[in-house]
Write a protein that holds these residues in place. Sequence first.
Motif, PDB file in Angstrom:
ATOM      1  N   PHE A  67      30.414  33.284  -0.303  1.00  0.00           N
ATOM      2  CA  PHE A  67      29.826  33.682  -1.380  1.00  0.00           C
ATOM      3  C   PHE A  67      30.162  32.765  -2.586  1.00  0.00           C
ATOM      4  O   PHE A  67      29.536  32.623  -3.718  1.00  0.00           O
ATOM      5  CB  PHE A  67      30.191  35.204  -2.034  1.00  0.00           C
ATOM      6  CG  PHE A  67      29.024  36.067  -1.435  1.00  0.00           C
ATOM      7  CD1 PHE A  67      27.839  36.261  -1.942  1.00  0.00           C
ATOM      8  CD2 PHE A  67      29.369  36.887  -0.317  1.00  0.00           C
ATOM      9  CE1 PHE A  67      26.978  37.263  -1.674  1.00  0.00           C
ATOM     10  CE2 PHE A  67      28.407  37.768   0.215  1.00  0.00           C
ATOM     11  CZ  PHE A  67      27.209  37.696  -0.569  1.00  0.00           C
ATOM     12  N   GLU A  68      31.514  32.462  -2.546  1.00  0.00           N
ATOM     13  CA  GLU A  68      32.056  31.608  -3.530  1.00  0.00           C
ATOM     14  C   GLU A  68      31.338  30.135  -3.552  1.00  0.00           C
ATOM     15  O   GLU A  68      30.939  29.537  -4.802  1.00  0.00           O
ATOM     16  CB  GLU A  68      33.354  31.366  -3.453  1.00  0.00           C
ATOM     17  CG  GLU A  68      34.268  32.614  -3.773  1.00  0.00           C
ATOM     18  CD  GLU A  68      35.608  32.590  -3.484  1.00  0.00           C
ATOM     19  OE1 GLU A  68      35.862  31.419  -2.821  1.00  0.00           O
ATOM     20  OE2 GLU A  68      36.363  33.521  -3.633  1.00  0.00           O
ATOM     21  N   LEU A  69      31.020  29.642  -2.367  1.00  0.00           N
ATOM     22  CA  LEU A  69      30.395  28.308  -2.295  1.00  0.00           C
ATOM     23  C   LEU A  69      29.067  28.711  -3.071  1.00  0.00           C
ATOM     24  O   LEU A  69      28.209  27.690  -3.736  1.00  0.00           O
ATOM     25  CB  LEU A  69      30.312  27.837  -0.726  1.00  0.00           C
ATOM     26  CG  LEU A  69      29.381  26.715  -0.606  1.00  0.00           C
ATOM     27  CD1 LEU A  69      29.958  25.587  -1.357  1.00  0.00           C
ATOM     28  CD2 LEU A  69      29.581  26.317   0.751  1.00  0.00           C
ATOM     29  N   VAL A 137      19.650  26.105   1.175  1.00  0.00           N
ATOM     30  CA  VAL A 137      19.235  26.609   2.134  1.00  0.00           C
ATOM     31  C   VAL A 137      20.042  27.012   3.242  1.00  0.00           C
ATOM     32  O   VAL A 137      19.989  27.986   3.815  1.00  0.00           O
ATOM     33  CB  VAL A 137      17.978  25.949   2.553  1.00  0.00           C
ATOM     34  CG1 VAL A 137      17.042  26.121   3.825  1.00  0.00           C
ATOM     35  CG2 VAL A 137      16.764  25.800   1.472  1.00  0.00           C
ATOM     36  N   LEU A 138      20.844  25.991   3.584  1.00  0.00           N
ATOM     37  CA  LEU A 138      21.647  25.968   4.585  1.00  0.00           C
ATOM     38  C   LEU A 138      22.654  27.309   4.501  1.00  0.00           C
ATOM     39  O   LEU A 138      22.829  27.994   5.523  1.00  0.00           O
ATOM     40  CB  LEU A 138      22.446  24.990   5.162  1.00  0.00           C
ATOM     41  CG  LEU A 138      23.515  24.971   6.074  1.00  0.00           C
ATOM     42  CD1 LEU A 138      22.642  24.946   7.588  1.00  0.00           C
ATOM     43  CD2 LEU A 138      24.224  23.520   6.182  1.00  0.00           C
ATOM     44  N   VAL A 139      23.380  27.258   3.457  1.00  0.00           N
ATOM     45  CA  VAL A 139      24.388  28.454   3.067  1.00  0.00           C
ATOM     46  C   VAL A 139      23.503  29.848   2.833  1.00  0.00           C
ATOM     47  O   VAL A 139      24.170  30.866   3.326  1.00  0.00           O
ATOM     48  CB  VAL A 139      25.174  27.920   1.791  1.00  0.00           C
ATOM     49  CG1 VAL A 139      26.134  29.005   1.394  1.00  0.00           C
ATOM     50  CG2 VAL A 139      25.924  26.699   2.157  1.00  0.00           C
ATOM     51  N   ASN A 140      22.490  29.668   2.216  1.00  0.00           N
ATOM     52  CA  ASN A 140      21.891  31.045   1.746  1.00  0.00           C
ATOM     53  C   ASN A 140      21.468  31.754   3.161  1.00  0.00           C
ATOM     54  O   ASN A 140      21.445  32.993   3.224  1.00  0.00           O
ATOM     55  CB  ASN A 140      20.682  30.847   0.933  1.00  0.00           C
ATOM     56  CG  ASN A 140      20.138  31.845  -0.166  1.00  0.00           C
ATOM     57  OD1 ASN A 140      20.888  32.743  -0.005  1.00  0.00           O
ATOM     58  ND2 ASN A 140      18.972  32.210   0.155  1.00  0.00           N
ATOM     59  N   ARG A 184      26.628  32.260 -11.384  1.00  0.00           N
ATOM     60  CA  ARG A 184      27.891  32.059 -10.752  1.00  0.00           C
ATOM     61  C   ARG A 184      28.374  33.406 -10.778  1.00  0.00           C
ATOM     62  O   ARG A 184      28.956  33.920  -9.652  1.00  0.00           O
ATOM     63  CB  ARG A 184      28.978  31.180 -11.618  1.00  0.00           C
ATOM     64  CG  ARG A 184      30.008  31.154 -10.816  1.00  0.00           C
ATOM     65  CD  ARG A 184      30.947  30.052 -11.529  1.00  0.00           C
ATOM     66  NE  ARG A 184      30.383  28.797 -11.762  1.00  0.00           N
ATOM     67  CZ  ARG A 184      30.567  27.878 -10.876  1.00  0.00           C
ATOM     68  NH1 ARG A 184      31.367  27.995  -9.714  1.00  0.00           N
ATOM     69  NH2 ARG A 184      29.844  26.606 -10.989  1.00  0.00           N
ATOM     70  N   LYS A 185      28.277  34.202 -11.870  1.00  0.00           N
ATOM     71  CA  LYS A 185      28.735  35.678 -12.094  1.00  0.00           C
ATOM     72  C   LYS A 185      28.059  36.506 -10.889  1.00  0.00           C
ATOM     73  O   LYS A 185      28.505  37.339 -10.497  1.00  0.00           O
ATOM     74  CB  LYS A 185      28.706  36.220 -13.429  1.00  0.00           C
ATOM     75  CG  LYS A 185      29.299  37.371 -13.539  1.00  0.00           C
ATOM     76  CD  LYS A 185      29.319  37.899 -14.955  1.00  0.00           C
ATOM     77  CE  LYS A 185      29.907  39.344 -15.150  1.00  0.00           C
ATOM     78  NZ  LYS A 185      29.084  40.480 -14.609  1.00  0.00           N
TER      79      LYS A 185
END
Length: 212
Positions: A67-69, A137-140, A184-185
Amino acid sequence: MRALIIEGVLAPGVKLNERMLCETLGVSRTPLREAFKVLCAEGLIDIAPNRGATVTRMSETEIRETFELMGGLEALSGELACERITSAEVAEIKAIHYAMVACRLRNDLPGYYAHNREIHDRISLAARNSALREMYVLVNRRLQALRFRSNHRKQKWDTALADHEEMIKALELRDGAMMGAILRKHLLDKRDAVMAILQAEAAASDVSMASE
């Protein structure tokens, strides 16, 4: 099957029964196994030799870090989008937003989430950065089910909706700094909501086991 995982019908850690899924989805085992390969590449399921497939279960550390990334990736996408988005694209995002609000009024979480996901996706595309898009896309993909769960509580759902109102304002103003900060928040709030849900479930499980 992706929707079943994202919406929590197939929960993290659940072993996937091929026969039952074939009956539920109305397909044979060949396309089902091809779907398994795709979902495994997306990080939604794990496939182990001689053990079959299970829905991926992320550790608390993995959830927090991912989530931070994602917060950083979305913030950068928002900043670039404010520089490069067209007025027509902003209008399209606003229309999707209003459709999302209508889903909230009907307590239609799957519909709300589908529009929510499209808004974030369009912001990513409006950044017009192919390298960033690929990473997004990869991380999501790994976070879809958790992002869906983060809105299960009414207060968090309404907070997320208010964030989207602010995103629309930032896009209209082409204010990249404002947009980046909101996104970000927004992702860190989702991280906190998910962690709170998981911790509450763990506590409830401990109480249940102690009473047995």
